[in-house]
Design a protein around this motif. Structure first.
Motif, short mmCIF file in Angstrom:
data_model
loop_
_atom_site.label_atom_id
_atom_site.label_comp_id
_atom_site.label_asym_id
_atom_site.label_seq_id
_atom_site.Cartn_x
_atom_site.Cartn_y
_atom_site.Cartn_z
N GLN A 125 0.80 -1.23 0.00
CA GLN A 125 0.00 0.00 0.00
C GLN A 125 0.83 1.27 0.00
O GLN A 125 0.28 2.37 -0.18
CB GLN A 125 -0.94 0.00 1.22
N VAL A 126 2.12 1.17 0.21
CA VAL A 126 2.97 2.36 0.26
C VAL A 126 3.20 2.88 -1.16
O VAL A 126 3.57 2.14 -2.06
CB VAL A 126 4.32 2.04 0.94
N LEU A 127 2.97 4.18 -1.33
CA LEU A 127 3.11 4.80 -2.64
C LEU A 127 4.57 5.16 -2.92
O LEU A 127 5.33 5.48 -2.00
CB LEU A 127 2.25 6.07 -2.72
N THR A 128 4.95 5.11 -4.17
CA THR A 128 6.31 5.49 -4.56
C THR A 128 6.43 7.00 -4.75
O THR A 128 7.52 7.56 -4.68
CB THR A 128 6.70 4.78 -5.86
N THR A 129 5.30 7.66 -5.01
CA THR A 129 5.27 9.11 -5.16
C THR A 129 4.11 9.67 -4.33
O THR A 129 2.96 9.31 -4.61
CB THR A 129 5.07 9.53 -6.62
N PRO A 130 4.40 10.47 -3.33
CA PRO A 130 5.71 10.90 -2.82
C PRO A 130 6.51 9.73 -2.25
O PRO A 130 5.94 8.78 -1.72
CB PRO A 130 5.36 11.90 -1.71
N ALA A 131 7.82 9.83 -2.37
CA ALA A 131 8.69 8.74 -1.94
C ALA A 131 8.74 8.64 -0.41
O ALA A 131 8.65 9.65 0.29
CB ALA A 131 10.10 8.96 -2.48
#
Length: 274
Positions: free
Chosen positions: A209-215
């Motif tokens: 579930q962690v987004l790459t953007t924002p890092a």
């Protein structure tokens, strides 16, 4: 006896005349009131459905439908009163004076009503949003004429006066699509900080579930009394915030333990002089 009989006949005639005229008007008035109540409920439901069909927020739709319902009921009552012989102009004047007197007596409720209108039209939150207001957090259920209703996470229903909501700082946790998870994890002072940071970065990146953007950000936050605190900041979908936070805490702890890092307990060195 003849006089009594004649008087009785006159009284019976008067009652019959009144029943035929005033009694009929009373029946009409009761009928108007009953039909008015039914029409108010019916058109209130129709208005709510129509407003929601045209993408009006459900909170706004419900509030406007409630106002429409009460407006129809008041109109029906005034019409019924005029049917039984009450002068409409005088009745409205009396109603206005009574409304003014009642308004002065319940000015707080009038303030709640006007605040409810402002909340509906300024729209700081929608139905189902998770908000914090007046030291209370919960999911918005509805805005009534005089209060806002929240359901807390432990399933308690909280009624907050609209004026208190309008005059408080409102934090809407559901307003944006993504939200940042902030964790603070401590490691021992003699631990390898770059290696611990790499372990935490890997654990965060692997979470679905962690987004790459924002890092994500993993960095030393503080040199505390008993540990070096590393902050972990990761962006996740707002709807999955709590679940993601719980999972990330467990994942970071497990990853550190697997690589031989320990989270220190609070410690205190005591030096005794003889």
């Amino acid at each position: 006896m003849l006089d009594v009989q004649k008087m009785s006949e006159e009284i019976t005639s008067i009652i019959s005349t009144w029943a035929f005229t005033s009694g009929t008007n009373i029946l009409y008035a009761l009928g108007i009131t009953g039909v008015g109540l039914w029409v108010a409920r019916y058109f209130s439901r129709i208005a709510r459905v129509w407003l929601e069909k045209y993408k009006v927020d459900s909170l706004q739709a419900g509030f406007l439908a409630t106002i429409l319902q009460y407006a129809i009921i008041i109109t029906a009552l005034l019409t019924a009163a005029s049917r039984v012989g009450m002068n409409m102009t005088s009745l409205i004047a009396v109603f206005g004076a009574a409304a003014l007197a009642i308004g002065l007596a319940i000015k707080d409720n009038l303030s709640n009503f006007s605040s409810g209108i402002l909340l509906v039209f300024f729209h700081p939150f929608a139905k189902g949003d998770y908000i914090e207001v007046s030291a209370t957090t919960g999911f918005v259920e509805s805005i009534e004429l005089f209060c806002t209703i929240l359901n807390t996470t432990d399933n308690k229903k909280v009624f907050i006066p609209n004026s208190l909501v309008m005059n408080s700082v409102i934090t809407n946790y559901s307003a944006n699509d993504i939200r940042r998870v902030d964790l603070s994890i401590g490691i021992e002072y003699d631990a390898n900080i770059p290696a611990a940071r790499d372990v935490l970065e890997s654990a965060v990146r692997d979470h679905p579930q962690v987004l790459t953007t924002p890092a994500p950000v993993v960095a030393v936050e503080a040199l505390a009394d008993s540990s070096v605190n590393i902050t972990v900041r990761a962006w996740v979908p707002t709807s999955l915030y709590l679940a993601s936070r719980f999972e990330l805490l467990e994942k970071c702890k497990t990853a550190l333990a697997e690589q031989g890092f320990s989270i220190p307990f609070p410690q205190m060195d005591v030096h005794m002089n003889k």
